[in-house]
Write a protein that holds these residues in place. Sequence first.
Motif, PDB file in Angstrom:
ATOM      1  N   VAL A  22       0.853  -1.190   0.000  1.00 64.70           N
ATOM      2  CA  VAL A  22       0.000   0.000   0.000  1.00 64.70           C
ATOM      3  C   VAL A  22       0.887   1.238   0.000  1.00 64.70           C
ATOM      4  CG1 VAL A  22      -1.904  -1.122   1.196  1.00 64.70           C
ATOM      5  CG2 VAL A  22      -0.127  -0.007   2.521  1.00 64.70           C
ATOM      6  N   PRO A  23       0.361   2.378  -0.471  1.00 61.17           N
ATOM      7  CA  PRO A  23       1.186   3.589  -0.553  1.00 61.17           C
ATOM      8  C   PRO A  23       1.457   4.197   0.818  1.00 61.17           C
ATOM      9  CG  PRO A  23      -1.068   4.097  -1.125  1.00 61.17           C
ATOM     10  CD  PRO A  23      -1.002   2.608  -0.967  1.00 61.17           C
ATOM     11  N   GLU A  24       2.497   4.997   0.882  1.00 66.50           N
ATOM     12  CA  GLU A  24       2.798   5.761   2.091  1.00 66.50           C
ATOM     13  C   GLU A  24       2.309   7.187   1.894  1.00 66.50           C
ATOM     14  OE1 GLU A  24       6.835   5.561   3.294  1.00 66.50           O
ATOM     15  OE2 GLU A  24       6.893   3.366   3.367  1.00 66.50           O
ATOM     16  N   PHE A  25       1.275   7.554   2.670  1.00 65.29           N
ATOM     17  CA  PHE A  25       0.706   8.887   2.558  1.00 65.29           C
ATOM     18  C   PHE A  25       1.535   9.878   3.371  1.00 65.29           C
ATOM     19  CE2 PHE A  25      -2.894   6.070   1.739  1.00 65.29           C
ATOM     20  CZ  PHE A  25      -3.445   6.652   0.613  1.00 65.29           C
ATOM     21  N   PRO A  26       1.431  11.183   3.053  1.00 65.06           N
ATOM     22  CA  PRO A  26       2.131  12.204   3.850  1.00 65.06           C
ATOM     23  C   PRO A  26       1.739  12.115   5.316  1.00 65.06           C
ATOM     24  CG  PRO A  26       1.295  13.140   1.807  1.00 65.06           C
ATOM     25  CD  PRO A  26       0.742  11.750   1.887  1.00 65.06           C
ATOM     26  N   ILE A  27       2.627  12.519   6.189  1.00 63.80           N
ATOM     27  CA  ILE A  27       2.449  12.368   7.627  1.00 63.80           C
ATOM     28  C   ILE A  27       1.226  13.127   8.128  1.00 63.80           C
ATOM     29  CG2 ILE A  27       3.934  14.318   8.227  1.00 63.80           C
ATOM     30  CD1 ILE A  27       3.686  10.941  10.091  1.00 63.80           C
ATOM     31  N   THR A  28       0.843  14.227   7.447  1.00 62.87           N
ATOM     32  CA  THR A  28      -0.288  15.046   7.884  1.00 62.87           C
ATOM     33  C   THR A  28      -1.629  14.545   7.352  1.00 62.87           C
ATOM     34  OG1 THR A  28       0.051  16.519   5.982  1.00 62.87           O
ATOM     35  CG2 THR A  28       1.125  17.123   8.062  1.00 62.87           C
ATOM     36  N   THR A  29      -1.636  13.452   6.625  1.00 60.66           N
ATOM     37  CA  THR A  29      -2.866  12.960   6.003  1.00 60.66           C
ATOM     38  C   THR A  29      -3.884  12.516   7.053  1.00 60.66           C
ATOM     39  OG1 THR A  29      -1.648  12.202   4.053  1.00 60.66           O
ATOM     40  CG2 THR A  29      -3.822  11.248   4.417  1.00 60.66           C
ATOM     41  N   ASP A  30      -5.151  12.878   6.829  1.00 56.71           N
ATOM     42  CA  ASP A  30      -6.255  12.429   7.671  1.00 56.71           C
ATOM     43  C   ASP A  30      -7.393  12.029   6.725  1.00 56.71           C
ATOM     44  OD1 ASP A  30      -8.094  11.876   9.606  1.00 56.71           O
ATOM     45  OD2 ASP A  30      -7.850  13.748  10.699  1.00 56.71           O
TER      46      ASP A  30
ATOM     47  N   ARG B  62      -8.734  17.854   4.675  1.00 62.74           N
ATOM     48  CA  ARG B  62      -8.261  19.152   4.204  1.00 62.74           C
ATOM     49  C   ARG B  62      -8.498  19.335   2.706  1.00 62.74           C
ATOM     50  NH1 ARG B  62      -2.442  20.515   6.598  1.00 62.74           N
ATOM     51  NH2 ARG B  62      -1.827  18.855   5.146  1.00 62.74           N
ATOM     52  N   GLY B  63      -9.348  18.495   2.128  1.00 67.04           N
ATOM     53  CA  GLY B  63      -9.679  18.655   0.723  1.00 67.04           C
ATOM     54  C   GLY B  63      -8.609  18.166  -0.222  1.00 67.04           C
ATOM     55  N   GLU B  64      -7.747  17.265   0.259  1.00 64.10           N
ATOM     56  CA  GLU B  64      -6.729  16.669  -0.610  1.00 64.10           C
ATOM     57  C   GLU B  64      -7.268  15.365  -1.171  1.00 64.10           C
ATOM     58  OE1 GLU B  64      -3.061  17.991   2.341  1.00 64.10           O
ATOM     59  OE2 GLU B  64      -4.306  16.225   2.738  1.00 64.10           O
ATOM     60  N   GLY B  65      -6.901  15.073  -2.407  1.00 62.66           N
ATOM     61  CA  GLY B  65      -7.311  13.829  -3.024  1.00 62.66           C
ATOM     62  C   GLY B  65      -6.109  13.048  -3.510  1.00 62.66           C
ATOM     63  N   TYR B  66      -6.165  11.727  -3.393  1.00 58.50           N
ATOM     64  CA  TYR B  66      -5.057  10.874  -3.820  1.00 58.50           C
ATOM     65  C   TYR B  66      -5.595   9.713  -4.653  1.00 58.50           C
ATOM     66  CZ  TYR B  66      -2.338  13.351  -0.276  1.00 58.50           C
ATOM     67  OH  TYR B  66      -1.715  14.320   0.475  1.00 58.50           O
ATOM     68  N   LEU B  67      -4.796   9.325  -5.636  1.00 58.57           N
ATOM     69  CA  LEU B  67      -5.102   8.177  -6.483  1.00 58.57           C
ATOM     70  C   LEU B  67      -3.881   7.280  -6.522  1.00 58.57           C
ATOM     71  CD1 LEU B  67      -6.527   6.588  -8.883  1.00 58.57           C
ATOM     72  CD2 LEU B  67      -5.391   8.248 -10.396  1.00 58.57           C
ATOM     73  N   PHE B  68      -4.119   5.964  -6.426  1.00 58.46           N
ATOM     74  CA  PHE B  68      -3.010   5.056  -6.678  1.00 58.46           C
ATOM     75  C   PHE B  68      -3.522   3.773  -7.305  1.00 58.46           C
ATOM     76  CE2 PHE B  68      -4.278   3.631  -2.474  1.00 58.46           C
ATOM     77  CZ  PHE B  68      -4.081   2.266  -2.503  1.00 58.46           C
TER      78      PHE B  68
ATOM     79  N   ILE C 166       1.897   7.147  -5.996  1.00 57.38           N
ATOM     80  CA  ILE C 166       0.692   7.821  -5.532  1.00 57.38           C
ATOM     81  C   ILE C 166       0.599   9.195  -6.195  1.00 57.38           C
ATOM     82  CG2 ILE C 166       1.877   8.736  -3.487  1.00 57.38           C
ATOM     83  CD1 ILE C 166      -0.792   8.422  -2.005  1.00 57.38           C
ATOM     84  N   LEU C 167      -0.613   9.571  -6.625  1.00 56.14           N
ATOM     85  CA  LEU C 167      -0.825  10.818  -7.358  1.00 56.14           C
ATOM     86  C   LEU C 167      -1.738  11.740  -6.564  1.00 56.14           C
ATOM     87  CD1 LEU C 167      -0.497  12.430 -10.043  1.00 56.14           C
ATOM     88  CD2 LEU C 167      -2.586  11.282 -10.837  1.00 56.14           C
ATOM     89  N   ALA C 168      -1.260  12.963  -6.270  1.00 48.83           N
ATOM     90  CA  ALA C 168      -2.099  13.980  -5.642  1.00 48.83           C
ATOM     91  C   ALA C 168      -3.009  14.583  -6.700  1.00 48.83           C
ATOM     92  CB  ALA C 168      -1.234  15.056  -4.995  1.00 48.83           C
ATOM     93  N   LEU C 169      -4.299  14.712  -6.403  1.00 49.80           N
ATOM     94  CA  LEU C 169      -5.281  15.078  -7.413  1.00 49.80           C
ATOM     95  C   LEU C 169      -5.677  16.548  -7.394  1.00 49.80           C
ATOM     96  CD1 LEU C 169      -7.676  11.999  -7.209  1.00 49.80           C
ATOM     97  CD2 LEU C 169      -5.785  12.396  -8.782  1.00 49.80           C
ATOM     98  N   ARG C 170      -5.126  17.333  -6.518  1.00 49.85           N
ATOM     99  CA  ARG C 170      -5.508  18.742  -6.488  1.00 49.85           C
ATOM    100  C   ARG C 170      -4.292  19.628  -6.701  1.00 49.85           C
ATOM    101  NH1 ARG C 170      -6.125  21.189  -0.349  1.00 49.85           N
ATOM    102  NH2 ARG C 170      -3.969  20.855   0.259  1.00 49.85           N
ATOM    103  N   ARG C 171      -4.559  20.855  -7.126  1.00 51.99           N
ATOM    104  CA  ARG C 171      -3.525  21.870  -7.160  1.00 51.99           C
ATOM    105  C   ARG C 171      -3.452  22.537  -5.790  1.00 51.99           C
ATOM    106  NH1 ARG C 171      -6.164  24.148 -12.745  1.00 51.99           N
ATOM    107  NH2 ARG C 171      -5.618  22.369 -14.059  1.00 51.99           N
TER     108      ARG C 171
ATOM    109  N   HIS D 232      -9.662  22.948  -3.152  1.00 53.63           N
ATOM    110  CA  HIS D 232     -10.238  22.158  -2.063  1.00 53.63           C
ATOM    111  C   HIS D 232     -11.239  21.189  -2.682  1.00 53.63           C
ATOM    112  CE1 HIS D 232     -11.356  21.495   2.198  1.00 53.63           C
ATOM    113  NE2 HIS D 232     -12.528  21.178   1.679  1.00 53.63           N
ATOM    114  N   ILE D 233     -10.936  19.886  -2.601  1.00 47.58           N
ATOM    115  CA  ILE D 233     -11.817  18.863  -3.140  1.00 47.58           C
ATOM    116  C   ILE D 233     -12.837  18.476  -2.070  1.00 47.58           C
ATOM    117  CG2 ILE D 233     -11.955  16.528  -4.080  1.00 47.58           C
ATOM    118  CD1 ILE D 233      -9.064  16.823  -5.006  1.00 47.58           C
ATOM    119  N   ILE D 234     -14.114  18.464  -2.443  1.00 48.81           N
ATOM    120  CA  ILE D 234     -15.134  18.064  -1.470  1.00 48.81           C
ATOM    121  C   ILE D 234     -15.723  16.698  -1.797  1.00 48.81           C
ATOM    122  CG2 ILE D 234     -15.723  20.442  -0.919  1.00 48.81           C
ATOM    123  CD1 ILE D 234     -18.307  20.012  -2.519  1.00 48.81           C
ATOM    124  N   LYS D 235     -15.468  16.186  -3.020  1.00 42.88           N
ATOM    125  CA  LYS D 235     -15.982  14.858  -3.355  1.00 42.88           C
ATOM    126  C   LYS D 235     -15.153  14.242  -4.456  1.00 42.88           C
ATOM    127  CE  LYS D 235     -19.059  11.752  -2.375  1.00 42.88           C
ATOM    128  NZ  LYS D 235     -19.222  11.207  -1.024  1.00 42.88           N
ATOM    129  N   LEU D 236     -14.845  12.957  -4.284  1.00 32.59           N
ATOM    130  CA  LEU D 236     -14.187  12.147  -5.306  1.00 32.59           C
ATOM    131  C   LEU D 236     -15.025  10.900  -5.524  1.00 32.59           C
ATOM    132  CD1 LEU D 236     -10.406  12.100  -4.267  1.00 32.59           C
ATOM    133  CD2 LEU D 236     -11.370  13.234  -6.261  1.00 32.59           C
TER     134      LEU D 236
END
Length: 342
Positions: free
Chosen positions: A35-43, A60-66, A74-79, A83-87
């Motif tokens: 499984v991927p390793e997410f950033p330490i601040t990920t919730d 925090r409105g971050e999105g990830y794809l793997f 792992i790919l971050a989906l936002r600039r 702020h992403i509210i739904k994926l």
Amino acid sequence: MSGEIQSLLFNRETGQGTNFDVHLRNTWLLSNSPVPEFPITTDIISVDCKENYVICLTNRGEGYLFNCFLPNEILALRRNDEHIIKLSFLGNSILVMLLDRLTMHLKFYLMPLPSTNPEERIQILDQLSIVLKDIIEYDIYNQNLLISIQSIYKIISLPSGNILFQSSNGCPYYNRNHIITINTFQNSSLITSIHLQNNQKHEFIISDTGRIMILDHFEENLFFIHDQKIKVYNLALGQVDEVSETPEKYFVGKENSVAQFHDGIMIMVANTKKVNLKPLLVCADLSDVVVVYVENSGIFILDVDGSIRQVIFPAAKIRALSINRETGTLVVCTRRSLCFYN
């Protein structure tokens, strides 16, 4: 380990019965898949999966794809300013719903799969001006939006933007591609259900004007609350039956739904018994099983008749659950890590 868990483990190992009907068959085992390793601040607050892809959304409105075959990519989906509210998955793409924090307007994008660049996305619904408060309901399974703009109610199909339904006569109920309206007369209430795809229409009358709340609409059964009871109208038989008392919560899944009461839960199909569980999370996306997470007790794999197939004891608090509907894999998500059960 809590006394409740110890007792359940001891009784299970010694073959003694408990207040849970446990059948350890079709056992789901922890996968060794990386499984991927997410950033330490990920919730992480939500997770979904399709075939070999997994998407996660954080608080925090971050999105990830793997890709499960390439978990290190792992790919971050936002600039940075988004702020992403739904994926969600939409066909062979990912639907990204973004919130502009200054104007509160929403923007919708499709990212085709496979994707390696978050800039590779196509804006949809750009002809509409939708703010966050306009959205009444988002059907993630059928990809429809119920919105209200200037007291006009519309159901919009994604990604085309086609209007499937429009009304200015008050907010309808929407559930599983059905529009349900309630018209109150002097001594009765008329409930009308129309299927959005085939326009099939059903009507029935309740012989008083008490408050009615629609809960769920399977193809043959319409569940609703009336007179402090859950009732079901069988479309084929044309009759109303009482099911149970009013629930505290109601979880709608793709294939099943779960009502939660003060003393347990009930899967909303015929002849389901009440199970003595009070879950924080429910996943009901497959036709033959329902998965619920009970804090400090575990993850329970239920048959739709209420029997418990298996109990999984996670090492940390679970934030989200998902089932891969193509592979049947259960995805269990803690704050910043994932586990897969096959």
